[in-house]
Write an enzyme that holds these catalytic residues in place. Sequence first.
Site, PDB file in Angstrom:
ATOM      1  N   ASP A   7       0.811  -1.151  -0.046  1.00 29.07           N
ATOM      2  CA  ASP A   7       0.081  -0.055  -0.215  1.00 29.07           C
ATOM      3  C   ASP A   7       0.957   1.338  -0.114  1.00 29.07           C
ATOM      4  O   ASP A   7       1.488   1.567   1.030  1.00 29.07           O
ATOM      5  CB  ASP A   7      -0.832  -0.011   1.283  1.00 29.07           C
ATOM      6  CG  ASP A   7      -1.777   1.146   1.283  1.00 29.07           C
ATOM      7  OD1 ASP A   7      -2.329   1.755   0.180  1.00 29.07           O
ATOM      8  OD2 ASP A   7      -2.181   1.422   2.279  1.00 29.07           O
ATOM      9  N   GLU A  67      -1.214  -1.068  -4.863  1.00 25.22           N
ATOM     10  CA  GLU A  67      -2.381  -0.350  -5.175  1.00 25.22           C
ATOM     11  C   GLU A  67      -2.065   0.660  -6.265  1.00 25.22           C
ATOM     12  O   GLU A  67      -1.221   1.549  -6.091  1.00 25.22           O
ATOM     13  CB  GLU A  67      -2.780   0.428  -3.837  1.00 25.22           C
ATOM     14  CG  GLU A  67      -3.986   1.125  -4.151  1.00 25.22           C
ATOM     15  CD  GLU A  67      -5.004   1.576  -2.856  1.00 25.22           C
ATOM     16  OE1 GLU A  67      -4.752   0.983  -1.855  1.00 25.22           O
ATOM     17  OE2 GLU A  67      -5.353   2.688  -3.040  1.00 25.22           O
ATOM     18  N   ASP A 140      -2.779   0.784   7.506  1.00 25.10           N
ATOM     19  CA  ASP A 140      -1.870   0.432   6.116  1.00 25.10           C
ATOM     20  C   ASP A 140      -1.564  -0.846   5.818  1.00 25.10           C
ATOM     21  O   ASP A 140      -1.424  -1.425   4.848  1.00 25.10           O
ATOM     22  CB  ASP A 140      -0.703   1.448   6.148  1.00 25.10           C
ATOM     23  CG  ASP A 140      -0.843   2.813   6.766  1.00 25.10           C
ATOM     24  OD1 ASP A 140      -0.827   3.613   5.729  1.00 25.10           O
ATOM     25  OD2 ASP A 140      -0.998   3.032   8.032  1.00 25.10           O
TER      26      ASP A 140
END
Lengths: 168, 168
Positions: A7, A67, A140
């Site tokens: 991420d 991502e 996260d």
Amino acid sequence: MFVLGIDPGVSRCGYGGVRSQGRQWQAVCAGVLESDPGLALPVRLAGLRRDLAELFEALRPDVVVVERVLFQVNATTAMATGQASGLALAEAAARGCPVVEYSANEVKLAVAGDGAAGKRAVQRAVADQLRLPAPPRPPDAADALALALCHLASLPLRRALAAQGVAP
Amino acid sequence: MFVLGIDPGVSRCGYGGVRSQGRQWQAVCAGVLESDPGLALPVRLAGLRRDLAELFEALRPDVVVVERVLFQVNATTAMATGQASGLALAEAAARGCPVVEYSANEVKLAVAGDGAAGKRAVQRAVADQLRLPAPPRPPDAADALALALCHLASLPLRRALAAQGVAP
């Protein structure tokens, strides 16, 4: 198969590794790479690059899932996130490791069954699917595990499409 | 002092090096790092990272100047440009090389005297200031030289501010 989710972020870059054996999925690691907000951006990016290289070297994932960064309300944050994602994509590809990107909505749909699911719903779904006693912290790290789960969930469809000669 | 400008981009990443000796500025190199649009983005980013590392290793600049990427009309292009800029900033900082960012408007103002100057006006100004017979080609290389010139032009002000203990 060992899938590592990333991420991306400069201040906080989440990572989460999931190993699949048949239909069993197991969380192997989850955490956050952080950088000192007091340092200049280039120095922070160089530190993140080094941390990502060490992480990939230590874990040797079969696939890295990052991502896909889209434009957000906060333009400055989005650009820094894009810079961090570029480092992760390049580091994985430089090692010859396959890299896949999914948008946040694709992850929410795959993991929580709803492309507009909230953060908490995604975190609970991650905990459920990995049989964890509580949602992984910090958020996260949970988001990074969700990326890995999204990829594992999409593999049957990807393989079926590939067998028909269709790129997913 | 040898200043290397980088106009970040995945398809085309411009570079241009200017050496200053006193008030004399001389173009040392200018060109473009290109990547194959047929390859996947992570592979292209890994290639750009390698090319940037080789360029910095060969040229050993005293300062690297990277265009600050702001949000543009085309969101996809802006994000790829941000990813490329992240690679350049991290590569320079990892070598311990000072890195400075300027926005396109700051470059236009410093080089062509007008923050809203057109591409051709900037290219002509670059050719004039470097005593080149024609504007450097391709345009990405000229933009990179303009970044280097912008930094050289701002040095007297930066030094004056530093002498007063003010960060520029």
